[in-house]
Write a protein that holds these residues in place. Structure first.
Motif, short mmCIF file in Angstrom:
data_model
loop_
_atom_site.label_atom_id
_atom_site.label_comp_id
_atom_site.label_asym_id
_atom_site.label_seq_id
_atom_site.Cartn_x
_atom_site.Cartn_y
_atom_site.Cartn_z
N THR A 1 -3.20 10.59 -3.33
CA THR A 1 -3.42 9.26 -4.02
C THR A 1 -3.14 8.08 -3.37
O THR A 1 -2.18 8.12 -2.36
N ARG A 2 -3.84 7.05 -3.37
CA ARG A 2 -3.78 5.76 -2.77
C ARG A 2 -3.71 4.52 -3.47
O ARG A 2 -4.53 4.50 -4.70
N LEU A 3 -2.80 3.91 -3.41
CA LEU A 3 -2.53 2.68 -4.41
C LEU A 3 -2.29 1.36 -3.68
O LEU A 3 -1.75 1.38 -2.59
N GLU A 4 -2.99 0.32 -4.05
CA GLU A 4 -2.74 -1.13 -3.46
C GLU A 4 -2.57 -2.10 -4.46
O GLU A 4 -3.40 -2.06 -5.40
N ALA A 5 -1.48 -3.01 -4.21
CA ALA A 5 -1.24 -3.97 -5.04
C ALA A 5 -1.11 -5.27 -4.07
O ALA A 5 -0.39 -5.17 -3.25
N ARG A 6 -1.79 -6.35 -4.75
CA ARG A 6 -1.60 -7.68 -4.12
C ARG A 6 -0.75 -8.56 -4.95
O ARG A 6 -1.10 -8.71 -6.33
N PHE A 7 -0.03 -9.35 -4.33
CA PHE A 7 0.74 -10.45 -4.94
C PHE A 7 0.36 -11.75 -4.28
O PHE A 7 0.47 -11.83 -3.09
N LYS B 1 0.71 -1.11 -0.12
CA LYS B 1 0.15 -0.11 -0.03
C LYS B 1 0.99 1.25 -0.06
O LYS B 1 1.85 1.09 0.66
N ALA B 2 0.37 2.32 -0.89
CA ALA B 2 1.13 3.57 -0.82
C ALA B 2 0.02 4.60 -0.69
O ALA B 2 -0.87 4.72 -1.58
N ARG B 3 0.34 5.53 0.24
CA ARG B 3 -0.61 6.44 0.08
C ARG B 3 -0.08 7.81 0.61
O ARG B 3 1.16 7.89 1.27
N ASP B 4 -0.18 8.87 -0.10
CA ASP B 4 0.47 10.32 -0.24
C ASP B 4 -0.62 11.19 0.18
O ASP B 4 -1.78 10.88 0.05
N THR B 5 -0.20 12.46 0.53
CA THR B 5 -1.11 13.21 0.67
C THR B 5 -1.15 14.70 -0.03
O THR B 5 -1.99 15.59 0.22
N GLY B 6 -1.00 14.18 -1.41
CA GLY B 6 -1.20 15.27 -2.27
C GLY B 6 -0.11 15.33 -3.42
O GLY B 6 0.94 14.62 -3.17
N PRO B 7 -0.10 15.88 -4.57
CA PRO B 7 -1.57 16.83 -4.86
C PRO B 7 -2.51 15.96 -5.50
O PRO B 7 -3.78 16.50 -5.85
#
Ligand SMILES: Nc1ncnc2c1ncn2[C@@H]1O[C@H](COP(=O)(O)OP(=O)(O)OP(=O)(O)O)[C@@H](O)[C@H]1O
Ligand code: SF4
Ligand SMILES: [Mg+2]
Lengths: 452, 148
Positions: free
Chosen positions: B138-144, B81-87
């Motif tokens: 932006t939030r990104l989630e990748a499963r393996f 999971k990656a999560r940032d606060t902008g833009p």
């Protein structure tokens, strides 16, 4: 065959238990326990970094003595081109080769000639294979082993071609047995080596079953006797008897020599194990996908910088460059010669190269996760100085060693000091609560009799 | 392995990612790779996770104002999971296109900006979700999946 034969070993007597080698090892294969270094056999890749860094010369590379050639009826020397760069004012390679003959060899075959063949094999393989790019040279055995241990994902990229040393041994034995009508069993081929990893590769090959090389003699050992005979030898012999490698083959001794001989656009040559690791990380991350060929050499400067070379690597490198520059134009191998060689010799690696997952904490993934959490907890408690006093290369690897059961928390001197301080504190408290002398009375002691 | 066993053994690691810090860039992905290798995860899976982690980390360094990366591991799967606060990303569909990039000249000089990062993450993973809101992040989630 022993599974974990290593040329690089420890001279226990000389080891002072310092932390130089544990810090330098690229696979974290060394620990200091009970005041002496220990090499973890599964992890060692024989790169020789510890040999170079040890101030007490306690790390050594085991090679064969010159006298060991007498096990065979016929003896062939296979000099690495690095050997030529060891001699001051060298102008003629043949002089070195004739010198080797005078030391008791029946024939001398240049490993540089083997390199000439490997170059042609590589060109052909690159032209018609769809193997993953970049193709990674398998010539440096320390790098092949590094990939097994640290970059298993890149094993399919390794060129499945024999090393120049192996090719030289095969060709030399074949030609010698044909010419003199003798059995190959009676011929011993000995590599004159700047390299500890090659010694290991002879005893314990990766990618094929049995080496055609019968032993390795260190350049350090042969340098003395060889320079003596070279001085005494009046070159009465016919010139050009042994020398037959092109300047390109000789150039393999220097970093970049292999890629230069391939005449290819998208290649990269990197030397020195730390730099090679950085680039392998890039390749592993798919960030160098436009690259066709990668040459990685563990030693700085290439094989001239090998741990068993005598001369300073920069000096030797420059000498070799001059020598190469002056060599007659190359007589490249004819396509016919290459075809024949492909017919006759085992030029490919015919066994799978397997990953060596020596870093994994447990075979069972659930257990591994638990151990990892335990490791994180322990690591969080450690001072984070990476001082090495515990005998492990870093606080993190120390935490790993504890989890694996090879070390205990109080091997950390900071932790020990903390513990001692707490114990001392407790002792003071304890001693304060105990009666001193006759003035006080301990608990439960009877009231002294009082005169009334 | 019993059911309880599986439930008990999982772990999370968190990494902070700073915007614009190129000296640290790639460190989280590198640590993740080392971690997975120590856990004995299959080499192919390790490689796919590392590539995805590297791309996501670099995107945060280059395009975002910073955030965190989390990796969750249990015996069946790895969730990244990656999560940032902008833009935030205005048009996700466009961002997911191969070759689309808003990277600055500076980032391009460093070799980024081919517009391949997000498509690569998707390609490497078994499951992929990206959500973004301009001004929020932006939030990104990748499963393996871990094949056993
Ligand atoms: N975390 C993020 N925050 C804001 N914008 C982002 C973020 N990640 C990606 N983007 C946007 O999506 C575009 C495409 O991203 P992608 O990773 O595919 O390519 P790139 O980063 O531009 O180039 P490359 O990854 O090939 O170096 C970026 O140019 C950027 O505009
Ligand atoms: S660079 Fe040459 S000398 Fe050094 S380990 Fe590799 S093959 Fe041996
Ligand atoms: Mg990107």
């Amino acid at each position: 065959m022993q599974e974990y034969y290593h040329s690089v070993t420890l001279d226990k007597e000389k080891c002072m238990g310092c932390t130089n080698c544990i810090k330098k090892c690229p696979t974290e294969a060394i620990r200091v326990r009970d005041g002496k270094a220990h090499i973890i056999a599964e992890r060692c890749i024989d790169c020789g970094e510890c040999i170079r860094v040890c101030p007490y010369h306690a790390k050594i590379a085991v090679t064969d003595p010159l006298s060991s050639i007498n096990r065979f009826k016929y003896k062939i020397a296979l000099p690495a081109p690095t050997l030529y760069g060891q001699f001051k004012k060298i102008t003629d390679i043949e002089k070195v080769l004739v010198g080797l003959e005078a030391l008791g060899f029946d024939h001398v075959f240049e490993v540089a000639r083997g390199a000439d063949f490997v170059t042609e094999f590589t060109k052909r393989q690159m032209a018609d294979s769809d193997s993953p790019r970049p193709v990674i040279s398998s010539a440096c055995p320390a790098i092949v082993r590094l990939i097994q241990v640290r970059f298993p994902e890149l094993i399919p990229n390794l060129a499945d071609i024999q090393s120049p040393m192996e090719m030289a041994a095969q060709i030399a034995k074949e030609e010698f047995s044909q010419k003199h009508r003798v059995s190959k069993e009676d011929i011993g081929a000995f590599f004159i080596t700047p390299c500890a990893a090659k010694m290991t590769a002879i005893r314990n090959p990766v990618g094929f079953d049995r080496s055609s090389v019968d032993g390795a003699i260190s350049i350090l050992d042969i340098y003395g006797p060889l320079s003596t005979v070279m001085r005494e030898n009046t070159p009465s012999k016919v010139p050009g008897r042994f020398q037959n490698a092109t300047f390109r083959g000789v150039a393999w001794a220097n970093a970049g020599g292999e890629v230069d001989s391939l005449d290819m656009d998208n290649h990269l040559a990197v030397n020195g194990i730390d730099s090679v690791i950085k680039v392998l990380e890039e390749i592993e991350g798919n960030r160098l996908s436009d690259l066709d060929f990668f040459e990685g050499l563990a030693c700085i400067g290439g094989c001239v910088g090998g741990p068993l070379a005598f001369e300073n690597s920069f000096v030797a490198q420059t000498r070799l460059k001059k020598l190469i520059h002056k060599m007659e134009s190359p007589k490249p191998l004819s396509p016919r010669e290459v075809d024949d060689a492909i017919e006759i010799y085992n030029w490919r690696l015919d066994k799978d190269i397997l990953p060596k997952p020596v870093m994994k904490l447990d075979d069972n993934i659930s257990m591994a996760i638990r151990k990892m959490e335990e490791m994180e907890r322990i690591y969080g408690d450690l001072p984070g100085l990476d001082c090495g006093s515990c005998g492990s290369p870093s606080c993190r690897s120390f935490a790993e060693d504890i989890v694996r059961g090879y070390a205990s928390e109080f091997d950390c001197i900071i932790k020990l000091k903390e513990k001692v301080r707490i114990l001392a504190q407790e002792m003071i408290e304890l001693s304060d609560s105990v009666p001193t002398g006759r003035e006080g009375r301990a608990k439960g002691e009877e009231e002294p009799y009082e005169d009334k | 392995m019993t059911r309880k066993d599986r439930m008990n053994s999982s772990m999370i690691q968190v990494y902070e990612i700073e915007s614009g810090n190129f000296t640290k860039a790639g460190e989280a992905a590198g640590n993740i790779k080392k971690l997975l290798r120590q856990l004995g995860i299959d080499a192919g899976v390790v490689r796919r996770v590392s590539i995805a982690a590297y791309e996501a980390e670099m995107n945060m360094v280059i395009h975002s104002i910073g955030g965190i990366i989390k990796i969750l591991i249990d015996p069946e799967a790895i969730t990244f999971k990656a999560r940032d606060t902008g833009p935030g990303i205005e048009d996700i569909e466009l961002a997911m296109k191969e070759g689309y990039s808003t990277a600055t000249d500076f980032a391009r000089e460093l070799g980024f900006g081919a517009g391949m990062g997000l498509p690569n993450i998707k390609k490497c993973s078994d499951d992929f979700i990206i959500k973004s809101e301009v001004g929020v992040g932006t939030r990104l989630e990748a499963r393996f999946n871990i094949s056993t």
